[in-house]
Design a protein around this motif. Sequence first.
Motif, mmCIF file in Angstrom:
data_model
loop_
_atom_site.group_PDB
_atom_site.id
_atom_site.type_symbol
_atom_site.label_atom_id
_atom_site.label_comp_id
_atom_site.label_asym_id
_atom_site.label_seq_id
_atom_site.Cartn_x
_atom_site.Cartn_y
_atom_site.Cartn_z
ATOM 1 N N PHE A 94 7.890 -5.393 6.939
ATOM 2 C CA PHE A 94 6.634 -5.140 6.223
ATOM 3 C C PHE A 94 6.885 -5.068 4.716
ATOM 4 O O PHE A 94 6.181 -5.685 3.920
ATOM 5 N N LEU A 95 7.923 -4.337 4.351
ATOM 6 C CA LEU A 95 8.233 -4.200 2.925
ATOM 7 C C LEU A 95 8.683 -5.533 2.334
ATOM 8 O O LEU A 95 8.503 -5.782 1.139
ATOM 9 N N ALA A 96 9.287 -6.350 3.181
ATOM 10 C CA ALA A 96 9.740 -7.651 2.692
ATOM 11 C C ALA A 96 8.558 -8.530 2.277
ATOM 12 O O ALA A 96 8.737 -9.510 1.534
ATOM 13 N N ARG A 97 7.378 -8.196 2.717
ATOM 14 C CA ARG A 97 6.197 -8.977 2.321
ATOM 15 C C ARG A 97 5.674 -8.548 0.949
ATOM 16 O O ARG A 97 4.643 -9.054 0.495
ATOM 17 N N SER A 98 6.346 -7.597 0.326
ATOM 18 C CA SER A 98 6.007 -7.103 -1.015
ATOM 19 C C SER A 98 4.533 -6.725 -1.136
ATOM 20 O O SER A 98 3.800 -7.229 -2.007
ATOM 21 N N PRO A 99 4.086 -5.891 -0.249
ATOM 22 C CA PRO A 99 2.677 -5.497 -0.356
ATOM 23 C C PRO A 99 2.474 -4.529 -1.526
ATOM 24 O O PRO A 99 3.417 -3.865 -1.952
ATOM 25 N N GLN A 107 8.959 3.626 -1.116
ATOM 26 C CA GLN A 107 8.337 2.455 -1.747
ATOM 27 C C GLN A 107 6.895 2.748 -2.183
ATOM 28 O O GLN A 107 6.089 1.843 -2.347
ATOM 29 N N LYS A 108 6.574 4.034 -2.370
ATOM 30 C CA LYS A 108 5.288 4.493 -2.921
ATOM 31 C C LYS A 108 4.115 4.277 -1.971
ATOM 32 O O LYS A 108 2.982 4.182 -2.402
ATOM 33 N N PHE A 109 4.375 4.149 -0.719
ATOM 34 C CA PHE A 109 3.292 4.071 0.260
ATOM 35 C C PHE A 109 2.996 5.472 0.773
ATOM 36 O O PHE A 109 3.868 6.349 0.713
#
Lengths: 290, 639
Positions: free
Chosen positions: A168-173, A200-202
Amino acid sequence: MSSLLDPAFLRRLGRLRLAVRRRFAGSSAGGRRSTRRGSSAEFAEHRPYYAGDDVRRIDWNAYARLEELVLRLFVAEEDLSLYLLIDRSASLGIGTPPKIELAKQVAAALGYVGLSGSERVSVHPFGDALDAPMAPTRGSKRIGALLRYLDAIEPRGDTDLANTVERFLARSPRPGLVAVISDFFDPGGFQRPLDRLLAQKFEPVLFQVLDREELDPTPGTDVELVDSETGQKVDVSLDARAIAAYRARLFAFFAELESYAKKRGLFYGRVDAEHALDDVVVGYLRQGAR
Amino acid sequence: MSLLSPLSLAWLGLLVPLIGLYILRRRREARVVGSTLLWDRAVRDMRAERPWQRLIPYLSLILQALAILLAAFALARPSGIGEVPSGARVVVVVDASASMATRMPGGDTRMDAARGVVIGLADALPAGGTLTLIEAASEPAVLLAPTSDVAEIRHAISQLRVRGAESSLERAVAVGAERVRDAPPGSRIVVITDAASDGEQALAATVPVEVQRVGMDAVNDAIVAVDVRARPSDESPDRAEIFVRVVRHASSPASRWVTASIEGRGVVASRRVELVPNEPESVLMLADLPPDADGRAALVRIELAGDDPAEGQVAAASEDALSLDDLVVAPSPGARRLPVFLVGDAPASVRRVLLADRDVELFQTTLASLAERAASPDRTDLDGVFVYAGETPPSAPQGDSIALAPDGDTLFGVALGAAAENPRIVSWEEDDPRLRFVSFAAVHVASMRPIAGAQARTLVQTDHGALVSSLAHPGGEATLIGFDPDRSDLPDQPGFVILFRNVLERARQRRAEGGIRADRIGEPLRVPAPDGVTVEVRCPDGSTARGLSRGGVAIVDVPALPGVFEANVGRQRLFALRSLLSPSESDPSPRARFVTRAGGTEVEVQEASSPREAWAWLAGLLLVVLVLEATWATRKGAT
């Protein structure tokens, strides 16, 4: 309208909005305070004037007092990104009704509220990896598309939350609200992947869905329990002692999840026979209404 | 391998249902759940809470059970030396001949191996079974009466020793057969021997006789004969010939050194000898062997060495398996100087004879001075020949003595008869060494006092009684002469000189031998000593042996070692020499043939073994494996 949302529930959701504890920088103007400075009516702070700044923002009253040029900055209002990470592993196919239905209903409710509030909503089904997502969308007109997408999700495969989060993080949301809807029965654990999201600030919010039989197994004779995902077999006599030992482990697991969420200021809600979906979702959304 | 109770192995059949219970699974209803993650943990919790857990057919568990079974099986030593039915008697005859001291490749002797076999037999005794232990030396000795007491048996086993002489297995088996007469079925006689003896041995018994052999063929170089003789020459009056015969029992020739040495002087002669297998080789060496400062004969050590002797040091050949016959101690013939103490007024003829012997050192003394010396607290016994003329002490002194021309009523306590004039000599003991080459045919005696005491043995008989007698006592012998030689024509005859020479020569020989008769290795010492005295003997290996004197002799059982044994009897020190084995014992090769009786069937000789030891090691190994397996299974993180 899909069966995922009944009209009475929709009416309860109508006046609610997503609860977020931190600010996120949005992608476009919206109704939520952003980390950026903008043009809303809400004063944010002063800062020194530099050549090239908009002279209309100079606070002349402050200049009169301080004999320094300072600018008045206002809070920006942008939209919020809501990511619905819905567990579609085989274990969600267990239960009466299957737990996946509860998970879909939670996702539908959150997505409905998000789209109604002009947030950017995307859906990311996951098992041992991340499926093709439903692309971010906004606007209440996209509710139908959201429900259709959720309807199409079928339970299958193993659970690997850590791998899911990494992909999910690899999709750079863009940082935003991540609703993780799962039974959290992941041998790899939940803490590390959730910590990764926080780093990652989510802002994760946790919805745990359980079947009645998982919460309170029916006593019986000697059975061979088969793991729906791994196929692992455990021989157990379903007597009161074994059930008590299981429930002790289960509630310890609940306590672990709850403690984790509480320490990090996250929402954790459990949807099961004892906790109705409407109450859990509305309870979460009411935090946003305050 | 044999088992004491083979039928008991049927119990192992229980392993089948036991393992079946582990392997077979009950049919269970399968129930699919979302995740067994928490169930698995809950089941572990339940197991942890219980002091016991359900048996689960882990492969490791089955292996562990098998390992325990094997270990228990091994520790039970099922492969005893022989099976002994319940209540049966076992008589064990152990060969104690010198060849049992032969070393085996591992360093143990054959006797050590025999002890191990006996221990194995003892451990294999069933309930009600008894064991009798007989040591077969020159005479069989029952070391242990029938018993099942393991402690007693082990103590008796520790008493087993190599005795030196050839063993009489036939007689030992006969003694054993007496012990198992009317014994229950299964009783038997087990002979443990190295079979290193010649010919056929008939082991007759009413019960089965098993022969178990210990030791294999071995190499042995042996000294089988020694003779040290005086060969005085113009160059040296103490020159002696040392004759040595050596035999090599092996399959290949070898070169050895024969070395003669004297304590304090080192090597006096040495010869290299090429030995051909099983062919006696003689060596003749010349050496000067003067007596020591006290006139005592030098003791010659003759050794068989493998390397070139240097500085008096010799090293036994490394392949030589039997060391008992590599050393011989022999008296040298050079001890000619003999102290002679004349007590009283000796007849002139006697004084003349003694003075004529150049090897005699004559001392004149009196009874009073001897009594005064005897009363001294720090006296030492005079070592020599005492010649009493006239009066004598109540008893004969230690060593050899002559009493003549009596003028009292007794000679050394032996009663004398009334004086008789012109007695006629009627007979004399020609075989007595003192009368060798002495004739009394033409001897005329003017007067005599017949020796009447029964304790004296008559050597010369007259018509009036004993004229010359012999009185033996623990420390030597006394020659009693019941007349004054000066009042006879005996001094005019050659026999007079010869008589005294014979007596003195006999005393010399006794001194040279140290006072105790020389014998073969392992023979007990017969030490003359007063009754009730405990004789302590220091052995060549530094050990001490003791014996209580009865009937004037203490028989001291000494270890089978070559060398000089020093016996202390009160203040007197006596020496005994033990050397040489019989030629048969020096041959360590197993060759004896055993038959059930003369002309009977041959008894099969089994190779004695101690599988018990191997099983013990195997059991230990299994236990180690078990511990390792358990450690692995219970390691941190093991599932």
